[in-house]
Write a protein that holds these residues in place. Sequence first.
Motif, PDB file in Angstrom:
ATOM      1  N   PHE A   1       3.457  -0.856   2.376  1.00  0.00           N
ATOM      2  CA  PHE A   1       2.652  -2.020   2.727  1.00  0.00           C
ATOM      3  C   PHE A   1       3.469  -2.922   3.638  1.00  0.00           C
ATOM      4  O   PHE A   1       4.691  -2.790   3.740  1.00  0.00           O
ATOM      5  N   THR A   2       2.779  -3.846   4.293  1.00  0.00           N
ATOM      6  CA  THR A   2       3.413  -4.850   5.142  1.00  0.00           C
ATOM      7  C   THR A   2       2.961  -6.222   4.668  1.00  0.00           C
ATOM      8  O   THR A   2       1.777  -6.405   4.356  1.00  0.00           O
ATOM      9  N   LEU A   3       3.891  -7.171   4.602  1.00  0.00           N
ATOM     10  CA  LEU A   3       3.549  -8.527   4.189  1.00  0.00           C
ATOM     11  C   LEU A   3       3.307  -9.413   5.399  1.00  0.00           C
ATOM     12  O   LEU A   3       3.974  -9.283   6.422  1.00  0.00           O
ATOM     13  N   HIS A   4       2.344 -10.302   5.265  1.00  0.00           N
ATOM     14  CA  HIS A   4       2.028 -11.289   6.296  1.00  0.00           C
ATOM     15  C   HIS A   4       1.944 -12.651   5.623  1.00  0.00           C
ATOM     16  O   HIS A   4       1.176 -12.835   4.682  1.00  0.00           O
TER      17      HIS A   4
ATOM     18  N   LEU B   1       0.147 -15.546   1.314  1.00  0.00           N
ATOM     19  CA  LEU B   1       0.754 -14.218   1.439  1.00  0.00           C
ATOM     20  C   LEU B   1      -0.332 -13.146   1.378  1.00  0.00           C
ATOM     21  O   LEU B   1      -1.123 -13.113   0.436  1.00  0.00           O
ATOM     22  N   GLN B   2      -0.370 -12.300   2.388  1.00  0.00           N
ATOM     23  CA  GLN B   2      -1.332 -11.194   2.437  1.00  0.00           C
ATOM     24  C   GLN B   2      -0.568  -9.879   2.533  1.00  0.00           C
ATOM     25  O   GLN B   2       0.494  -9.801   3.148  1.00  0.00           O
ATOM     26  N   ILE B   3      -1.127  -8.833   1.921  1.00  0.00           N
ATOM     27  CA  ILE B   3      -0.571  -7.484   1.963  1.00  0.00           C
ATOM     28  C   ILE B   3      -1.454  -6.644   2.870  1.00  0.00           C
ATOM     29  O   ILE B   3      -2.672  -6.574   2.656  1.00  0.00           O
ATOM     30  N   GLU B   4      -0.863  -6.009   3.863  1.00  0.00           N
ATOM     31  CA  GLU B   4      -1.586  -5.063   4.712  1.00  0.00           C
ATOM     32  C   GLU B   4      -1.313  -3.670   4.161  1.00  0.00           C
ATOM     33  O   GLU B   4      -0.155  -3.294   3.948  1.00  0.00           O
ATOM     34  N   ILE B   5      -2.376  -2.905   3.952  1.00  0.00           N
ATOM     35  CA  ILE B   5      -2.271  -1.627   3.268  1.00  0.00           C
ATOM     36  C   ILE B   5      -3.375  -0.685   3.768  1.00  0.00           C
ATOM     37  O   ILE B   5      -4.437  -1.141   4.189  1.00  0.00           O
ATOM     38  N   MET B   6      -3.115   0.604   3.712  1.00  0.00           N
ATOM     39  CA  MET B   6      -4.147   1.577   4.083  1.00  0.00           C
ATOM     40  C   MET B   6      -5.230   1.580   3.004  1.00  0.00           C
ATOM     41  O   MET B   6      -4.918   1.466   1.814  1.00  0.00           O
ATOM     42  N   PRO B   7      -6.502   1.697   3.394  1.00  0.00           N
ATOM     43  CA  PRO B   7      -7.587   1.676   2.401  1.00  0.00           C
ATOM     44  C   PRO B   7      -7.402   2.711   1.286  1.00  0.00           C
ATOM     45  O   PRO B   7      -7.627   2.397   0.115  1.00  0.00           O
ATOM     46  N   SER B   8      -6.980   3.909   1.635  1.00  0.00           N
ATOM     47  CA  SER B   8      -6.804   4.950   0.612  1.00  0.00           C
ATOM     48  C   SER B   8      -5.733   4.548  -0.399  1.00  0.00           C
ATOM     49  O   SER B   8      -5.860   4.826  -1.597  1.00  0.00           O
TER      50      SER B   8
END
Length: 156
Positions: free
Chosen positions: A18-21, A135-142
């Motif tokens: 994941f990536t944090l924003h 804080l948001q987490i960017e993640i692949m839907p799967s």
Amino acid sequence: MARSTPATTALEKAGIGFTLHEYDYDPNAARIGMQAAEALGIAPERLLKTLMAKAGQSVVCVLVPSDKEVSLKRLAAAAGAKDCAMMPPAEAERFTGYHVGGISPLGQRKRASTFIERAALSHATLLVNGGRRGLQIEIMPSDLVRATAAKAADLC
């Protein structure tokens, strides 16, 4: 500011990337999810808001795009319940262990069945709350579906 939350810890333990924003959270925003999308320059359909509801007697976690409203009738049908209602903020905070504006579908204090808007799964990546305001987490839907055991449904 600490970047580790129960949500990020849960993803790390599961071996999910994941990536944090981070962004400046505005507690006075009329629509918190939309404010986050705008602050990050993210299309609102990719940034999912986390809602807590009761479907019958069961607590459910609902993930819908920040620019949409959940249909309680559709949510009840997806959950196999006769009725559905949003949880009061204080109750949602006690259940999840997070503060409103920082409720993540990941790493909640108690496990709830999770439902995700089916249309959101078409994006390459999604953003969900990281367990803290701003804080948001960017993640692949799967990976999000796997981490939350989410069931896809037409909720909006």
